[in-house]
Write an enzyme that holds these catalytic residues in place. Structure first.
Site, mmCIF file in Angstrom:
data_model
loop_
_atom_site.group_PDB
_atom_site.id
_atom_site.type_symbol
_atom_site.label_atom_id
_atom_site.label_comp_id
_atom_site.label_asym_id
_atom_site.label_seq_id
_atom_site.Cartn_x
_atom_site.Cartn_y
_atom_site.Cartn_z
ATOM 1 N N HIS A 14 6.355 -0.490 -9.745
ATOM 2 C CA HIS A 14 7.162 -0.703 -8.521
ATOM 3 C C HIS A 14 8.397 -1.522 -8.871
ATOM 4 O O HIS A 14 8.294 -2.693 -9.228
ATOM 5 C CB HIS A 14 6.352 -1.465 -7.454
ATOM 6 C CG HIS A 14 7.139 -1.824 -6.220
ATOM 7 N ND1 HIS A 14 6.662 -1.573 -4.951
ATOM 8 C CD2 HIS A 14 8.348 -2.409 -6.029
ATOM 9 C CE1 HIS A 14 7.544 -1.996 -4.054
ATOM 10 N NE2 HIS A 14 8.583 -2.513 -4.696
ATOM 11 N N HIS A 16 13.058 -1.823 -8.100
ATOM 12 C CA HIS A 16 14.297 -1.377 -7.456
ATOM 13 C C HIS A 16 15.406 -1.370 -8.506
ATOM 14 O O HIS A 16 15.631 -2.378 -9.170
ATOM 15 C CB HIS A 16 14.684 -2.328 -6.317
ATOM 16 C CG HIS A 16 13.597 -2.473 -5.304
ATOM 17 N ND1 HIS A 16 13.556 -1.742 -4.136
ATOM 18 C CD2 HIS A 16 12.476 -3.236 -5.298
ATOM 19 C CE1 HIS A 16 12.475 -2.063 -3.448
ATOM 20 N NE2 HIS A 16 11.793 -2.966 -4.138
ATOM 21 N N LYS A 100 6.934 6.783 -0.230
ATOM 22 C CA LYS A 100 6.908 5.360 0.090
ATOM 23 C C LYS A 100 6.960 5.136 1.600
ATOM 24 O O LYS A 100 7.861 5.622 2.276
ATOM 25 C CB LYS A 100 8.117 4.686 -0.568
ATOM 26 C CG LYS A 100 8.363 3.258 -0.139
ATOM 27 C CD LYS A 100 7.337 2.300 -0.722
ATOM 28 C CE LYS A 100 7.512 0.892 -0.178
ATOM 29 N NZ LYS A 100 7.626 -0.113 -1.204
ATOM 30 N N HIS A 137 4.499 -0.484 1.715
ATOM 31 C CA HIS A 137 4.929 -1.854 1.968
ATOM 32 C C HIS A 137 4.071 -2.354 3.128
ATOM 33 O O HIS A 137 4.276 -1.947 4.266
ATOM 34 C CB HIS A 137 6.418 -1.925 2.309
ATOM 35 C CG HIS A 137 6.900 -3.337 2.484
ATOM 36 N ND1 HIS A 137 7.734 -3.956 1.588
ATOM 37 C CD2 HIS A 137 6.613 -4.265 3.435
ATOM 38 C CE1 HIS A 137 7.942 -5.211 1.977
ATOM 39 N NE2 HIS A 137 7.277 -5.422 3.096
ATOM 40 N N HIS A 175 2.770 -4.851 -4.063
ATOM 41 C CA HIS A 175 3.129 -6.276 -4.114
ATOM 42 C C HIS A 175 2.279 -7.118 -3.156
ATOM 43 O O HIS A 175 2.793 -7.766 -2.262
ATOM 44 C CB HIS A 175 4.626 -6.501 -3.894
ATOM 45 C CG HIS A 175 5.283 -5.681 -2.816
ATOM 46 N ND1 HIS A 175 4.774 -5.565 -1.560
ATOM 47 C CD2 HIS A 175 6.423 -4.954 -2.830
ATOM 48 C CE1 HIS A 175 5.573 -4.789 -0.842
ATOM 49 N NE2 HIS A 175 6.576 -4.401 -1.588
ATOM 50 N N ASP A 248 8.199 -5.355 -8.707
ATOM 51 C CA ASP A 248 9.064 -5.453 -7.521
ATOM 52 C C ASP A 248 10.400 -6.107 -7.881
ATOM 53 O O ASP A 248 11.006 -6.802 -7.068
ATOM 54 C CB ASP A 248 8.384 -6.211 -6.374
ATOM 55 C CG ASP A 248 9.096 -5.979 -5.044
ATOM 56 O OD1 ASP A 248 9.894 -5.037 -4.941
ATOM 57 O OD2 ASP A 248 8.859 -6.771 -4.114
#
Ligand code: NCD
Ligand code: ZN
Length: 345
Positions: A14, A16, A100, A137, A175, A248
């Site tokens: 995971h 970004h 997601k 999430h 997370h 994350d």
């Protein structure tokens, strides 16, 4: 002789990457550490279709430096209007690895997220049928729920009913930050896994708020009390194969975090393995690091384990105060600290 640890090449389940110059600055930092990464789709506008994911994947591949082998694993951002057939086709083609679920308004660029999980019932049924994993999430967004309770409430209101309704759906509870999340995963079957970030293993909420407000310790889900950090450390370093590495890593430029409304996200890509390994060493669990970093994730996703290895040496390394973030600098996790392991180049 320098003490060292060699493990199978790990993956990050995971993170970004953003886009443009920021992406080009951060991709090499992850490619140095990991063979593959699950790439979050919360760009602006978000990556909602197979075609958008294919184009984004190509931009990421173009940012991988010559001579480095790195595979981005793409996700599609679910909205109230997601098309099950498009997602299934993307999954069948290998363009998409997962989809997601952002509850609308939960975090950075989640405004187009799902407003009510009932609206994507058909998509989730299709995903369960074809074995496409759902990344979640896990926070509710209601104004009346305290931000420190949002993950625990999400488990009761959304996750438990979801797993009951679709027991075959593969869900990654991402997370995780609470004892309740660990209890939920431990009490679930083989289809429920979870990622744990380095920051949630290192810090509790005091790191953000004691002695001054520290925006570089702020991410979502927000760090919780010490009892939760301890539960996460036990989970990550324990025997369960359903916890795995997901940083994350969430780059935001320094000025966007040091602001009157600072962005959520901690950029931990440059020293991710070093950061995790410190935790496993402190917990007397270095022998379990390879499972967490390199085995549990691919096995959960049903993907092959990586060939090749990486070596970490017991040599201290100074984390810089800032790193290159493309248009502007980024303050990394552990900025200006010394870590005691170093990834050998
Ligand atoms: C992430 C981001 O910046 O995109 N921020 C964060 O605090 N983790 C979004 C997310 O994963 O919640
Ligand atoms: Zn994230």
């Amino acid at each position: 002789m320098v003490e060292s640890l060699t493990i199978r090449r790990p993956d990050d389940w995971h993170l970004h990457f953003r886009d443009g110059a920021t992406m080009r600055a951060v991709v090499p930092q992850t490619a140095r550490q990991f063979a593959r990464a699950i790439v979050m789709p919360n760009l602006s506008p978000p990556v909602t279709t197979s075609a958008l994911a294919a184009a984004y994947r190509q931009r990421i591949l173009d940012a991988v430096p010559e001579g480095m082998a790195f595979t981005p694993l793409m996700t599609a951002y679910l909205t109230d209007n997601s098309d099950a057939e498009d997602l299934a086709a993307g999954f069948a083609d290998g363009v998409l690895t997962a989809a997601k679920l952002y509850p609308a308004g939960a975090t950075t660029n989640s405004d187009h997220g799902v407003t009510d999980i009932g609206r994507i019932a058909g998509v989730l049924e299709k995903m369960a049928e074809i074995g496409m994993p759902l990344c979640v999430h896990g926070e509710v967004t209601h104004a009346d729920i305290d931000i420190f309770d949002r993950e625990a409430v999400f488990i009761d209101r959304i996750l438990v009913p979801l797993v009951e309704r679709l027991p075959d759906l593969k869900v990654i509870f991402e997370h995780i930050t609470t004892r309740q999340a660990v209890e939920f995963v431990d009490g679930s079957g083989a289809n429920i896994g979870a990622t744990i970030t380095p920051q949630h293993l290192h810090i509790n909420r005091n790191a953000m708020l004691v002695g001054g407000i520290r925006p570089h310790m702020y991410c979502l889900p927000v760090a919780k009390r010490e009892e939760h950090r301890l539960a996460l450390r036990k989970a990550a370093t324990g025997e369960s194969t359903r916890y795995f590495l997901g940083t994350d890593s969430a780059p935001h430029h320094r000025h966007a975090k040091e602001s009157d409304c600072g962005c959520a996200g901690i950029f931990n890509a440059p020293f991710a393995l070093e950061s995790y390994l410190a935790v496993f060493e402190e917990e007397g669990a270095i022998d379990r690091f390879e499972a967490f970093a390199s085995e549990n994730g691919p096995r959960f996703y049903g993907l092959p384990l990586n060939e090749g290895t990486v070596t970490l040496e017991k040599v201290s390394v100074s984390v810089p105060a800032t790193v290159d973030g493309g248009e502007a600098e980024i303050v990394p996790f552990h900025a200006s600290e010394t870590l005691s392991w170093r990834l050998a180049s």
